[in-house]
Design an enzyme around this catalytic site. Sequence first.
Site, mmCIF file in Angstrom:
data_model
loop_
_atom_site.group_PDB
_atom_site.id
_atom_site.type_symbol
_atom_site.label_atom_id
_atom_site.label_comp_id
_atom_site.label_asym_id
_atom_site.label_seq_id
_atom_site.Cartn_x
_atom_site.Cartn_y
_atom_site.Cartn_z
ATOM 1 N N HIS A 1 -4.451 -1.631 -5.829
ATOM 2 C CA HIS A 1 -3.684 -0.144 -6.103
ATOM 3 C C HIS A 1 -4.763 0.667 -6.398
ATOM 4 C CE1 HIS A 1 -0.094 -2.769 -7.823
ATOM 5 N NE2 HIS A 1 -0.326 -2.647 -6.420
ATOM 6 N N ASP B 1 0.717 -1.296 -0.145
ATOM 7 C CA ASP B 1 -0.010 -0.008 0.118
ATOM 8 C C ASP B 1 0.665 1.207 0.023
ATOM 9 O OD1 ASP B 1 -2.293 -1.660 0.362
ATOM 10 O OD2 ASP B 1 -1.623 -1.848 2.449
HETATM 11 P P1 IMP Z 1 -2.502 -12.974 1.442
HETATM 12 O O1 IMP Z 1 -1.681 -12.615 0.586
HETATM 13 O O2 IMP Z 1 -3.847 -12.769 1.298
HETATM 14 O O3 IMP Z 1 -2.050 -14.352 1.873
HETATM 15 O O4 IMP Z 1 -2.070 -12.270 2.852
HETATM 16 C C1 IMP Z 1 -0.782 -12.480 3.712
HETATM 17 C C2 IMP Z 1 -0.386 -11.021 4.227
HETATM 18 O O5 IMP Z 1 -0.104 -10.272 3.300
HETATM 19 C C3 IMP Z 1 -1.596 -10.398 4.976
HETATM 20 O O6 IMP Z 1 -0.938 -9.695 6.214
HETATM 21 C C4 IMP Z 1 -2.152 -9.456 4.037
HETATM 22 O O7 IMP Z 1 -2.932 -8.380 4.814
HETATM 23 C C5 IMP Z 1 -0.940 -8.871 3.308
HETATM 24 N N1 IMP Z 1 -0.981 -8.336 2.096
HETATM 25 C C6 IMP Z 1 -1.342 -9.067 0.874
HETATM 26 N N2 IMP Z 1 -1.202 -8.325 0.034
HETATM 27 C C7 IMP Z 1 -1.065 -7.091 0.343
HETATM 28 C C8 IMP Z 1 -1.036 -5.901 -0.131
HETATM 29 O O8 IMP Z 1 -1.168 -5.643 -1.567
HETATM 30 N N3 IMP Z 1 -1.013 -4.743 0.513
HETATM 31 C C9 IMP Z 1 -0.929 -4.945 1.949
HETATM 32 N N4 IMP Z 1 -0.780 -6.072 2.695
HETATM 33 C C10 IMP Z 1 -0.920 -7.113 1.866
#
Ligand code: IMP
Length: 462
Positions: A50, A22
């Site tokens: 995004h 982010d």
């Molecule tokens: P997952 O990618 O859904 O398996 O999540 C794993 C971790 O990465 C969690 O803490 C999510 O909140 C974080 N996360 C995954 N993608 C993003 C992103 O694009 N921005 C911020 N956090 C992310």
Amino acid sequence: MPMGTDSRAPRCTAVVGLQWGDEGKGKLVDLLAPRHDVVVRYNGGANAGHSVVVNDERFALHLVPSGILAPGATTVIGNGVVVDPARLLEEISGLESRGVDTSGLKLSDRAHVVLEYHKAEDGLREDLLARGAAGPRVGAGTSQEIGTTRRGIGPCYADKVTRATGVRVGDLLRPDALRRKVELACTMKNALFAGLAESNGIEWAPFDPDAIVRTALGYGEHLKSRITDTTYLVHDALAENKRVLFEGANATLLDVDHGTYPFVTSSNACVLGAGPGSGVPGHQIDRVIGVMKAYSTRVGGGPMPTELHDATGERIRERGREFGTTTGRPRRVGWLDLVALRYACMINGVSEVAIMLLDVLAGFDTLRLCTAYEIDGVRTDRFTPDAEDLGRVTPIFEEVDGFGQEITGVTTLDELPAGARAYVERIEAFLGVRAGLISVGPDRAQTIIQDPALNAPAEAHA
Ligand code: IMP
């Protein structure tokens, strides 16, 4: 003039997030896309969010590369991405209904497909972890829950490396292969998860392979014209001397190998993922722009040494509108962690950084920068990514002057108040790289561009 004929600018540029996501990568990609012929997403899936503001219109993109908003660009969802076809189709029709041309969007036949059972498995695993059903607590006072987006990312990547049950986008056009894989996956997953759910009192409906195959073939029909061998597509573009922009999703500290494991996502979200996720060797990437916020945020679980739990954190969260693009969750907020950032610059070999959301910090008398950690009584300026260790560090802060005035209308470095300028200079000095761009608001126009290469006039696509 076709873009590829101007030899001054780098041919391959990557944009990567340096923190926990982010950071504002979407805005940077949107600025850079008009100077590139092809924009490639190489990792992650619909977990990414995004947001890009164009002419006061906000676009929230999850799977489609942010480069889609540059008219005429070819945008590629590379083989390293995990694609939820339902969400992708939804996103495409949402963009088209707002007049965005999506005809240049291509999808790798080797990207993996997120199916219904991956999302269910993601949720079930998180529920089990939240109940403490899978071993001791990990991380810094957090629950065992990773806090995933529940978009099926981890289970889909797991099937990819498990192999026999991995469904690729190309399989959406191969009914026999699709059926074989989905039936096998359902047999395995139904046995495993029905038992786990039952013993934990969680409601669970077994997966129906027929329904999954039927729906998936429908997605294939809708996506058919976009599915191609994107590895050759990108290499053909490079052979024609075209410019390629690699768009990283998620971010370095969420990288499965180099991030704060196990509180990470399931792909190589730093620039190192660009090679395997696109088929282009990493050494062809000649510029890496690291995107960072002027402070820290994190969504989900895991240690975050500089986290603020007070009114200052609340104020930054409100001013920065720090609520997830994908899940709407309030983001955790903290002071800038320069120790983590210098590590992220090293891992990515960044050429320059883009400092986003500097305007959010206006109004504080003083600001704090974390320049060292103390771990087990020892001071260090080295980052320790494993969550077990990172959870034990105490951040050492340096206090610097803040800046009172709002800066959202500033377009040159000289116009910045002294405190803001000094803050940027301290970051540059600590990281050893320059800030090529400083963002002071969500709009394209609210940007201080220091690197002339980022300021080159946009040209029409070849
Ligand atoms: P997952 O990618 O859904 O398996 O999540 C794993 C971790 O990465 C969690 O803490 C999510 O909140 C974080 N996360 C995954 N993608 C993003 C992103 O694009 N921005 C911020 N956090 C992310």
